[in-house]
Design an enzyme around this catalytic site. Structure first.
Site, PDB file in Angstrom:
ATOM      1  N   ASP A  99      -8.874  -0.452   1.864  1.00 43.16           N
ATOM      2  CA  ASP A  99      -9.106   0.047   0.570  1.00 43.16           C
ATOM      3  C   ASP A  99     -10.214  -0.325   0.021  1.00 43.16           C
ATOM      4  O   ASP A  99     -10.707   0.459  -0.901  1.00 43.16           O
ATOM      5  CB  ASP A  99      -7.797  -0.452  -0.023  1.00 43.16           C
ATOM      6  CG  ASP A  99      -6.401   0.344   0.269  1.00 43.16           C
ATOM      7  OD1 ASP A  99      -6.369   1.223   1.196  1.00 43.16           O
ATOM      8  OD2 ASP A  99      -5.577   0.105  -0.236  1.00 43.16           O
ATOM      9  N   THR A 139      -3.414   5.194  -3.867  1.00 42.00           N
ATOM     10  CA  THR A 139      -2.262   6.057  -3.204  1.00 42.00           C
ATOM     11  C   THR A 139      -0.724   5.671  -4.053  1.00 42.00           C
ATOM     12  O   THR A 139       0.085   6.820  -3.815  1.00 42.00           O
ATOM     13  CB  THR A 139      -2.044   5.700  -1.885  1.00 42.00           C
ATOM     14  OG1 THR A 139      -1.800   4.160  -1.640  1.00 42.00           O
ATOM     15  CG2 THR A 139      -3.196   5.921  -1.071  1.00 42.00           C
ATOM     16  N   THR A 140      -0.455   4.416  -4.537  1.00 40.00           N
ATOM     17  CA  THR A 140       0.696   4.550  -5.139  1.00 40.00           C
ATOM     18  C   THR A 140       0.665   5.182  -6.473  1.00 40.00           C
ATOM     19  O   THR A 140       1.737   5.701  -7.165  1.00 40.00           O
ATOM     20  CB  THR A 140       1.025   2.894  -5.626  1.00 40.00           C
ATOM     21  OG1 THR A 140       0.633   2.232  -4.437  1.00 40.00           O
ATOM     22  CG2 THR A 140       2.446   2.716  -5.932  1.00 40.00           C
ATOM     23  N   ASP A 173       0.710  -1.109   0.180  1.00 37.15           N
ATOM     24  CA  ASP A 173       0.091  -0.023   0.048  1.00 37.15           C
ATOM     25  C   ASP A 173       0.880   1.161   0.137  1.00 37.15           C
ATOM     26  O   ASP A 173       1.777   1.553   0.963  1.00 37.15           O
ATOM     27  CB  ASP A 173      -0.765  -0.042   1.200  1.00 37.15           C
ATOM     28  CG  ASP A 173      -1.815   1.262   1.226  1.00 37.15           C
ATOM     29  OD1 ASP A 173      -2.728   1.471   0.193  1.00 37.15           O
ATOM     30  OD2 ASP A 173      -1.876   1.868   2.289  1.00 37.15           O
TER      31      ASP A 173
END
Length: 531
Positions: free
Chosen positions: A399, A96-97, A63
């Site tokens: 997530d 988020t990446t 994550d």
């Protein structure tokens, strides 16, 4: 004459163009180093990172936000990328990446434009306009969905879980996640409060043993040392924040007893004091007592437990302070901080409270909550072989829950696998040809930077990224706008038909946040240190 000229204040410091350029370049290099560090974590074939914290704990995760938050980053501009992933985590919860990789690629594009001599403010503002246009294109592309269509929600959740450790359990976890969100949300609402869904981690069993309970689950055990009950039907639940034990003075005192009659008197007083508390609790028709953890003295002593057991009251102690809010809104009971406030109207009610054995550990389950003031909440018990898997499963489920929440905020799905990025790049490149001046250059670079997502997905899946991206460009030119990379098929495919889906909010939020972060970085032309 030359001495007079030397004495005058020099204007060279203002003419020095080198320093701002060097500062900007150093900032871009620092930020791109952070983006490259987590680039291998993108996609279903992305790698995990192992992080050892200063306290000696080990975290295994892919994550983006978790990795960046734990990294020891010293450069102030590189920290802005951590904040950008935190903003994406708060807004969309997923991607988020992607947002960090995208920011790194846009900074690379900005660096090339700066080398051509274009002013940083012009680049930053053009990027913002290109980002705005990208969001419009995404909203045109997206397929509107209904929240009643559970299949679409489950497919989007499965895509989110496919890049996690728990990907092989996604067919089981995705419906569970969707069911949990739909139970706590109204169909008309545009947001979901995820604090109504409580994730409880318990070591033991496998991930398949994860279960959702429509009610409240407590990890604390029922106290049976005094022979009290561990099961109660038609429960009236009191949540207390005071202690059922003899009071202690605020300062350290010693009482010297030199006569056994005085000793008897002290014990008698203590007994009467505790009996009075227990009788008042019983008088309010309470038959289940949840006691908040106390650091000052014992929350409840043996004598009080004996009285409560005689009165048939179930006792659970050591309720954490953080749990109080969730328990009170779930059961519809109000926390009671003083014995005088202990009245029947402050109690919660439930059909059943019982202690059950769950894979080698005991949990307390409260079901059939009837109170009209109670808010619908869900408890999910996550099972796993060890703490590292439990932590990563919790992050994966968070997530997945956020993906369903995104669909409440913006009811639209788009194909995944780099399809939207290729389509935006194609359209922006075409529109850039119609623009005049510097703007045309900037839009072309912005479009090329967006292709970093499909390129990275292809690289991480072990495919030839140049071949895959050029093939996608050709397909999109031919009007197949949902074509992206399918790792399962090791090539390109129509991702929408393959059910590789993501909420449109994840992509729109990522592009907007990335362009805002790049604007902030490009506007910095000097770093000074305060005393």
């Amino acid at each position: 004459m030359s001495q007079v000229a030397a004495a005058r204040p020099s204007n060279a410091t203002f003419k020095n163009k080198e320093k701002p350029q060097e500062v900007r370049r150093a900032n871009i290099i620092a930020a791109r180093a952070v983006a490259d560090a987590i680039r291998t974590s993108l996609g279903p074939k992305g790698m995990d990172k192992m992080i050892k914290t200063s306290r000696g704990e080990v975290i295994i995760s892919n994550d983006g936000h978790t990795i960046l938050r734990q990294m020891a980053i010293l450069h102030p501009v590189a920290k802005m990328l951590v904040e950008v992933s935190a903003a994406q985590d708060a807004e969309a919860g997923d991607g988020t990446t992607s947002v960090v990789i995208l920011t790194g690629a846009l900074l690379g594009a900005a660096d090339r434009l700066l080398n051509k001599g274009i002013h940083p403010t012009i680049i930053a503002e053009s990027f913002q306009r290109a980002a705005k246009r990208s969001v419009e294109i995404l909203l045109e592309m997206c397929h509107k969905i209904s929240l009643n269509d559970r299949e679409d929600l489950i497919r989007a959740t499965t895509t989110s879980l496919s890049s996690k450790i728990v990907s092989q359990y996604s067919s089981f976890l995705a419906p569970l996640t969707v069911e949990a969100v739909l139970k706590v949300a109204n169909e008309d609402s545009t947001n979901v409060d995820l604090s109504d869904i409580r994730l409880i981690k318990k070591v033991g069993g496998t991930i398949e043993d994860t279960e959702m309970i429509d009610g409240v689950v407590l990890t604390q055990n029922v106290i049976k040392s005094a022979g009290g009950p561990s099961r109660k039907e038609k429960a009236k639940i009191g949540l207390i924040q005071f202690q059922i034990s003899p009071p202690k003075p605020d300062t350290e005192n010693n009482i010297v007893v030199n006569d056994y009659r005085q000793m008897d008197k002290i014990l008698k007083e203590e007994r009467a004091y505790l009996l009075n508390i227990c009788k008042k609790i019983k008088k309010a028709k309470c038959n289940v007592l949840l006691i908040q953890k106390s650091i000052l003295r014992d929350a409840v002593n043996e004598l009080a437990l004996h009285f409560l057991a005689k009165l048939g009251i179930v006792v659970v102690k050591d309720i954490e302070r953080e749990e109080i809010e969730f328990i009170s809104k779930s059961l519809g009971c109000k926390p009671i901080s003083d014995l005088e406030l202990f009245t029947e109207d402050r109690l919660g009610s439930a059909d059943l409270i019982e202690e059950i054995d769950s894979d080698g550990s005991k949990i307390v389950k409260i079901t059939g909550i009837k109170n009209p003031e109670a808010k619908p909440t869900i408890s999910v018990i996550i099972r796993g072989a060890n703490n590292m898997i439990l932590d990563e499963t919790e992050r994966s489920l968070h997530d997945a829950l956020c993906v369903v929440r995104c669909l409440f905020k913006e009811k639209g799905l788009i194909g995944g696998g780099g399809a939207p990025e290729i389509e935006i790049a194609r359209r922006l490149t075409r529109e850039a040809r119609e623009l005049e001046g510097v703007e045309s250059f900037v839009w072309t670079e912005f479009a090329e930077a967006l292709e970093v997502i499909p390129t990275t997905l292809a690289e991480n899946a072990g495919l030839n990224s140049i071949k895959v991206v050029t093939e996608l460009r050709t397909r999109h030119e031919n009007g197949e706008i949902n074509d992206g990379i399918s790792v399962r098929r090791s090539g390109t495919t129509n991702t929408y038909e393959e059910h590789i889906l993501q909420p449109v909010l994840v992509s729109t939020s990522a592009i907007t946040l990335a362009s805002e972060c790049v604007k902030s970085i490009l506007r910095i032309d000097d770093i000074t240190f305060s005393r």
